[in-house]
Design a protein around this motif. Structure first.
Motif, short mmCIF file in Angstrom:
data_model
loop_
_atom_site.label_atom_id
_atom_site.label_comp_id
_atom_site.label_asym_id
_atom_site.label_seq_id
_atom_site.Cartn_x
_atom_site.Cartn_y
_atom_site.Cartn_z
N GLY A 193 12.41 10.48 42.73
CA GLY A 193 13.56 10.83 41.89
C GLY A 193 13.28 12.13 41.17
N VAL A 194 14.32 12.75 40.60
CA VAL A 194 14.14 14.04 39.92
C VAL A 194 14.36 13.90 38.41
CG1 VAL A 194 14.64 15.46 41.92
CG2 VAL A 194 16.52 14.68 40.49
N PRO A 195 13.39 14.32 37.61
CA PRO A 195 13.50 14.21 36.14
C PRO A 195 14.39 15.30 35.54
CG PRO A 195 11.20 14.25 36.88
CD PRO A 195 12.05 14.73 38.01
N CYS A 270 19.73 9.39 41.43
CA CYS A 270 18.48 8.96 42.04
C CYS A 270 18.35 7.43 42.06
CB CYS A 270 17.28 9.54 41.29
SG CYS A 270 17.21 11.33 41.29
N LEU A 271 19.11 6.77 41.22
CA LEU A 271 19.05 5.32 41.14
C LEU A 271 19.86 4.67 42.26
CD1 LEU A 271 19.46 5.03 37.27
CD2 LEU A 271 17.36 5.30 38.61
N ALA A 272 20.64 5.49 42.96
CA ALA A 272 21.38 5.04 44.14
C ALA A 272 21.49 6.23 45.08
CB ALA A 272 22.76 4.52 43.77
N CYS A 273 20.34 6.70 45.55
CA CYS A 273 20.26 7.95 46.33
C CYS A 273 21.20 7.91 47.54
CB CYS A 273 18.83 8.17 46.81
SG CYS A 273 18.63 9.65 47.84
N PRO A 274 22.08 8.91 47.67
CA PRO A 274 23.04 8.91 48.77
C PRO A 274 22.46 9.44 50.09
CG PRO A 274 23.37 10.85 47.43
CD PRO A 274 22.29 10.04 46.74
N SER A 341 9.59 4.08 47.67
CA SER A 341 10.76 4.94 47.44
C SER A 341 11.17 5.71 48.69
CB SER A 341 10.49 5.93 46.30
OG SER A 341 9.37 6.74 46.57
N LEU A 342 10.39 5.59 49.76
CA LEU A 342 10.79 6.20 51.03
C LEU A 342 12.09 5.57 51.54
CD1 LEU A 342 10.34 7.89 53.65
CD2 LEU A 342 8.90 6.03 54.48
N ILE A 343 12.24 4.27 51.35
CA ILE A 343 13.38 3.56 51.92
C ILE A 343 14.34 2.97 50.89
CG2 ILE A 343 12.14 3.01 54.05
CD1 ILE A 343 11.72 0.17 52.94
N ARG A 344 13.95 2.95 49.63
CA ARG A 344 14.85 2.38 48.63
C ARG A 344 14.77 3.16 47.31
NH1 ARG A 344 10.50 -1.31 48.76
NH2 ARG A 344 11.48 -2.30 50.55
N SER A 345 15.88 3.21 46.62
CA SER A 345 15.92 3.89 45.33
C SER A 345 15.15 3.09 44.29
CB SER A 345 17.37 4.07 44.88
OG SER A 345 18.10 4.88 45.79
N SER A 347 14.22 1.50 40.53
CA SER A 347 14.97 0.83 39.46
C SER A 347 14.72 1.58 38.15
CB SER A 347 14.50 -0.62 39.30
OG SER A 347 14.75 -1.35 40.49
N PRO A 348 15.75 1.74 37.34
CA PRO A 348 15.59 2.52 36.10
C PRO A 348 14.74 1.78 35.06
CG PRO A 348 17.74 1.47 36.13
CD PRO A 348 17.13 1.23 37.49
#
Length: 400
Positions: A193-195, A270-274, A341-345, A347-348
């Motif tokens: 994800g990107v901060p 990033c929490l639901a990467c398209p 995180s390669l395959i899933r977003s 969790s916040p």
């Protein structure tokens, strides 16, 4: 009012800027919000609803899942390149190959005294170091970069474009059929994800104030403490020649990195990467975390890369550099085990919204640090202890 769906993306927008670059009327500008994230603003008066922005946008429509051709582990046989890289040096080798053929490399580089990150075009190896290593802050991609990539391909030059999955998807959406050319090689990174860019900018200013001189260089993946327990290193210099001291701490002790790894500072998209595993990247690169348990016979003290070739073009590019790497086959499950995180977003953080509100409404870094401790997870503590044990063993052997 324009009818384009770009106007209604809200938190689904990933900030790649492809819509702005693709607009033939120049009616979309990318403007930063109070967290530093870029978002599109549409000038309704000149929008013609042509749909070019929607075709380029990674968050609109569906893309096919990346077709995996092969999975490998690899590392450069150059100690110098390994030291300059975040993991196994594979991006550096791919980039050198493209540059040696008169091509162009496009990647993320620090700018404005390391306070911001933006994509730049590099045409020679002298500038290559700037786009190597992980940055851990969202990079902006200007219109001139999109056009520079397009123009280079049209002029017959090879282009290597590297970025996050959404950035690769955005560039491919902008390029259209040009993105399928053998001249264009795209590489996405396994992305956590990107901060927030605003948090990063304030953090760099704080580090300079705390040390007494501005930060002139950053390496958030310094291997001075090893690859498995890498450090965040900030170089300070009071003089213009950039000579000065470097402060460094293991990543688990760096507050900015703790906020990142706790998923507190990440962009909402990033929490639901398209674009996860559907960016169209020819190659996916990342750290092969857990490699030491699979291949204890291989020295991984300076890093090993996981290499996923998603296209025949990507396979050819990897094979072209394989003679100057140590490599072997791997499985997707082995890579995913250390890189979920390669395959899933992700969790916040449970209180992410409150943290970002504190940041947005002006809380200082000292105040944020006092309120938000971001204690390490068990996994991070174990990795840190393993790294410390390996360093002690190495030091004891050197004294014998």
């Amino acid at each position: 009012m324009p009818k384009t769906a770009i106007c209604t993306l809200a938190d689904a927008c990933c900030g790649c800027g492809a819509c702005s670059a693709a607009c033939p009327k120049g009616c979309i500008s990318m403007e930063r919000d109070n967290l530093g994230f870029s978002r599109p603003i549409v000038n309704a008066e000149i929008c013609i609803d042509c749909g070019a922005c929607e075709q380029a946008c990674p968050a609109i429509g569906e893309r096919s899942v990346d077709q995996l051709q092969s999975v490998s582990w690899a590392k450069s046989d150059s100690s110098e390149l390994l030291d300059r890289s975040s993991s196994g040096g594979i991006f550096g080798l791919l980039a050198r190959k493209v540059l040696s053929e008169g091509g162009v490399v496009c990647g993320a580089a620090f700018d404005e005294g390391c306070r911001t990150v933006r994509h730049v075009l590099v045409g020679n190896e002298t500038g290559l170091d700037a786009v190597m290593r992980s940055k851990y802050v969202q990079s902006s991609i200007g219109k001139e970069v999109y056009r520079g990539v397009r123009n280079a391909i049209r002029s017959g030059r090879r282009v290597l474009f590297a970025g996050t999955a959404c950035q690769v998807a955005g560039m491919r959406g902008y390029l259209g059929k040009l993105g399928e050319s053998d001249l264009f090689l795209s590489v996405d990174v396994i992305c956590h994800g990107v901060p927030s860019p605003e948090l990063w900018s304030r953090w760099i200013d704080y580090r300079g104030e705390a040390f007494g001189s501005d930060v002139c260089d950053v390496n958030l993946r310094s291997k001075t403490t090893g690859w498995l327990s890498y450090s965040a290193a900030y170089k300070h210099a009071a003089e213009k020649d950039n000579t000065g001291d470097t402060e460094s701490r293991v990543f688990g002790e760096d507050w900015y990195m703790k906020a990142f790894l706790a998923n507190a500072s990440l962009r909402s998209s990033c929490l639901a990467c398209p674009a996860k595993r559907s960016s169209g990247a020819d190659i996916t690169l990342g750290d092969f975390w857990g490699f030491q348990n699979i291949h204890p016979e291989v020295d991984c003290s300076k890093g090993v890369s996981a290499v996923l070739c998603n296209s025949k073009k990507g396979e050819r590019a990897f094979k072209a550099i394989s003679r100057i790497t140590l490599n072997g086959s791997a499985t997707l499950d082995e890579v995913v085990a250390g890189n979920p995180s390669l395959i899933r977003s992700v969790s916040p953080h449970p209180m992410r919204d409150e943290f970002l509100n504190d940041l947005a409404f002006g809380s200082s870094i000292p105040d944020l640090m006092a309120k938000w401790k971001f204690h390490q997870s068990l996994r991070q503590r174990v990795r840190g202890k393993l790294g410390a044990i390996k360093r002690r063993l190495k030091n004891s052997k050197s004294r014998i």
